[in-house]
Design a protein around this motif. Sequence first.
Motif, PDB file in Angstrom:
ATOM      1  N   ASP A 219      39.827  40.754  67.397  1.00  0.00           N
ATOM      2  CA  ASP A 219      40.080  41.717  66.324  1.00  0.00           C
ATOM      3  C   ASP A 219      41.430  42.406  66.439  1.00  0.00           C
ATOM      4  O   ASP A 219      42.007  42.817  65.424  1.00  0.00           O
ATOM      5  CB  ASP A 219      38.974  42.780  66.299  1.00  0.00           C
ATOM      6  CG  ASP A 219      37.607  42.181  66.015  1.00  0.00           C
ATOM      7  OD1 ASP A 219      37.553  41.047  65.503  1.00  0.00           O
ATOM      8  OD2 ASP A 219      36.593  42.849  66.324  1.00  0.00           O
ATOM      9  N   ARG A 274      27.823  42.473  62.441  1.00  0.00           N
ATOM     10  CA  ARG A 274      28.981  41.619  62.176  1.00  0.00           C
ATOM     11  C   ARG A 274      28.554  40.299  61.531  1.00  0.00           C
ATOM     12  O   ARG A 274      29.180  39.832  60.571  1.00  0.00           O
ATOM     13  CB  ARG A 274      29.725  41.340  63.483  1.00  0.00           C
ATOM     14  CG  ARG A 274      31.024  40.567  63.300  1.00  0.00           C
ATOM     15  CD  ARG A 274      31.629  40.180  64.633  1.00  0.00           C
ATOM     16  NE  ARG A 274      30.771  39.244  65.339  1.00  0.00           N
ATOM     17  CZ  ARG A 274      30.700  37.929  65.049  1.00  0.00           C
ATOM     18  NH1 ARG A 274      31.419  37.433  64.056  1.00  0.00           N
ATOM     19  NH2 ARG A 274      29.918  37.146  65.740  1.00  0.00           N
ATOM     20  N   ASP A 278      29.641  38.956  57.860  1.00  0.00           N
ATOM     21  CA  ASP A 278      30.336  37.678  57.696  1.00  0.00           C
ATOM     22  C   ASP A 278      29.627  36.793  56.673  1.00  0.00           C
ATOM     23  O   ASP A 278      30.272  36.074  55.890  1.00  0.00           O
ATOM     24  CB  ASP A 278      30.413  36.942  59.040  1.00  0.00           C
ATOM     25  CG  ASP A 278      31.398  37.594  59.995  1.00  0.00           C
ATOM     26  OD1 ASP A 278      32.196  38.431  59.534  1.00  0.00           O
ATOM     27  OD2 ASP A 278      31.351  37.274  61.200  1.00  0.00           O
ATOM     28  N   GLY A 281      29.165  40.029  52.503  1.00  0.00           N
ATOM     29  CA  GLY A 281      29.884  41.286  52.666  1.00  0.00           C
ATOM     30  C   GLY A 281      29.208  42.481  52.037  1.00  0.00           C
ATOM     31  O   GLY A 281      29.515  43.625  52.391  1.00  0.00           O
ATOM     32  N   ARG A 316      21.828  34.292  61.839  1.00  0.00           N
ATOM     33  CA  ARG A 316      22.952  33.670  61.133  1.00  0.00           C
ATOM     34  C   ARG A 316      22.464  32.560  60.209  1.00  0.00           C
ATOM     35  O   ARG A 316      22.870  32.475  59.043  1.00  0.00           O
ATOM     36  CB  ARG A 316      23.945  33.117  62.151  1.00  0.00           C
ATOM     37  CG  ARG A 316      25.187  32.498  61.526  1.00  0.00           C
ATOM     38  CD  ARG A 316      26.119  31.932  62.576  1.00  0.00           C
ATOM     39  NE  ARG A 316      26.716  32.991  63.401  1.00  0.00           N
ATOM     40  CZ  ARG A 316      26.358  33.250  64.660  1.00  0.00           C
ATOM     41  NH1 ARG A 316      25.384  32.545  65.235  1.00  0.00           N
ATOM     42  NH2 ARG A 316      26.950  34.215  65.329  1.00  0.00           N
TER      43      ARG A 316
END
Length: 758
Positions: A219, A274, A278, A281, A316
């Motif tokens: 980052d 996070r 991803d 949004g 995910r």
Amino acid sequence: MTLSPRPAPLDSELRVMRLLSVGAAVEAAVTVVDLLLVEQTDTLPLPTWYAIAAVAVSIFPIVVGVVAPASSARTLRRLNGVSAVSHVLVLAALWPALGFFPAGAPGGQLPWMLSVTGLVVIAAVIAWGQVGGWLTLAALILLMLGGRLVLRDITPTTNANDHHTVITAMLIVVLCSALLGASRTLDVSAEATASAASNRARESARRAALVRTQALVHDEILATLVFAAQNSAKLNPAVAQGAARIRSLLNDLAEGRVDEGACAARQFAAEATRITADADGVATFRWLPDTTSVASDACVAFIEPDAASTLLGALRQALVNSVGHAGTASSRTVTLTTDADELWLRLVIADDGCGFDTSAVPGGRMGISASILARVEALPGGSARVESRPGAGTLVALEWRGRAATTTAQEERDPAQWETTRRSFRRGVTVSVAVFLLVQFALAVNAAENSATPWLSLLTLAGVWLAVFTLGWRSFGRPSMMRSAVTVAIVAATAALMLLLAGRGSMDYWDSWYLMGCALVLFALALRGRLPMALLGAAALAIITALGAAHGLYASADVAISLARPVAIVAIGGAFAVAIARLHSKVLALQAQSLRLVQQEAYESATRVELRDGAARLEAQLGPMLARLEELGEPGASLMPTEAVECAALEGTLRDRYRGGRLAAEPLVTAATSARRRGIDVVLLDDATGDELSSAELTAVVEWMAARLDRAQAGSVVGRILPADRDGVASVVSDGSATLFRGRGAPANLPVVPRFEA
């Protein structure tokens, strides 16, 4: 973040020693009451000093029991040793007290307080262990037998009394030795469990710290170095600000100034947030930690590394499926729930999309089955479910329940050590039961020889034996309710036989031997977790015996002692059962608390160490360059061309470390850095999973790639460890063509085949 207080030692052995000391005190108190109820008719004229010593010996265990809750193990061993030795010495001093029988052995009864063996062997086991208990019991038997012989105190009553006390003492030796042995094993097991839990927590912390360091690199650092490599006047102020921010973050980590993010649950929540952002949004992420938990400060301080990676991977995939099937127009919510006490995590992914009929999807093509459900359910403690129907959206629930402290203790304990403890206990119980049955036979014969109704003694012997065999002793678990009820019924029937079949005035004290036998069966029943049934049996014994006394069944006033001892035995067994159950529950709770503290302390300390080490490595690698980049904030400042190239080289080296995996090793790291300084764009990728490559194969691949990079002059080079389903082991792509490294264990100079690898 503050370190948790170190957990106090579990010390189960000390707790058991205190419990047994209190038990000895209770038995001593019961003995004193017993002596008050029963008057000996043929006592010996004892010296005053001896009478005082005998009374002191009887009272001393009560004093030990009073101070036991606040005493150390060493103090308890000494006090109980004094109690056991003093009783043996007082019994041995009987002859000197009577002047060594100068006028011939006097007739009379041995003082009853000296025939009590139960509390003495409890003290001996606490002081010197099982061997000490058996030796002390042997000494007591010899001294009591010698005393009765010289006093000519061998009667049916004394025979029954001594048999009762000896068999009770034997059972006490076995029970106390088993409790102390199990407690010592538990303490050793708790240490091993804490060590294993600490190691797992450290591993989890190392992985979490690596994730945090990678996030800092990804980052902040990589972007700053990429912009710096461009050496643009427009970007330089932003580069200077980024460099200053990076140095500040590295200083915080190096000095141990870490925020509450080091908590495993917060790390997990941050990574889940996070992943959610991803994938979508605008998706909503909510974390609901259990604020009512007594361990909420720990905030699930330890999460199994495999559990974290599996759940995050399933999250995910669930989000990818939701976006792909429900569409971007639908809304998504991810809810994380944690419970620190139960080590419990739940992820719920819900969308309001079109949904589907789960029963209509063939199992063979349902990607969600393999990518989400199967992978989570294969995780120890993991479970997953999918709920959906057409027009009603889809919900995916992922759960993980960590191993509770008690389960962890059982899994980590040494099986051989526990098996040794069980075998020792089983042998002791088997021998004691065999001796118990033989003693009951001897008591039945003793009663038959001196009773007006000898056949009743043999009948009651059959009842006692039947109760023992019904209860059983091969398994020491809690007996079924049916088995327990039948055992109590046999005990009650055995007592009722005497009430129904014996004649008025036909019974004496020695005829009541069966009451102690029945009471010891109920004692075992209470210890094995059936206290209400044992108390019911004791009440039946007392009522039946009292009815017999009311109808003149007993020829003497021995009914008080005949009832007092059996009731006391069952009461002591019940007290032990309750105390052991409470002790077991408390020990498990303390062990769970201790494990949580150990895990949290290990996690926090390992996090600090790993973050400091990571920060130190980055500082050593980037420190001078970051200081130089901070100067770009000044008007007109810029980098020299060689410095811009060095920024690109550093960015590539850091990227290799986190994307190249096993390829980030010498001499390939040096070769890649050198190539970047020559203006070559180098990318290293590790796309293999598991342990397909041996150490020798990996070394060959690294050396082979390094040699090819050293020969590269311009353009770009991509070095890659290939997935297991490819023809070769690794490839190097340069200028649109690929060179393949074939064969596992092949030498580095294996002929290569020109081939393009996508």
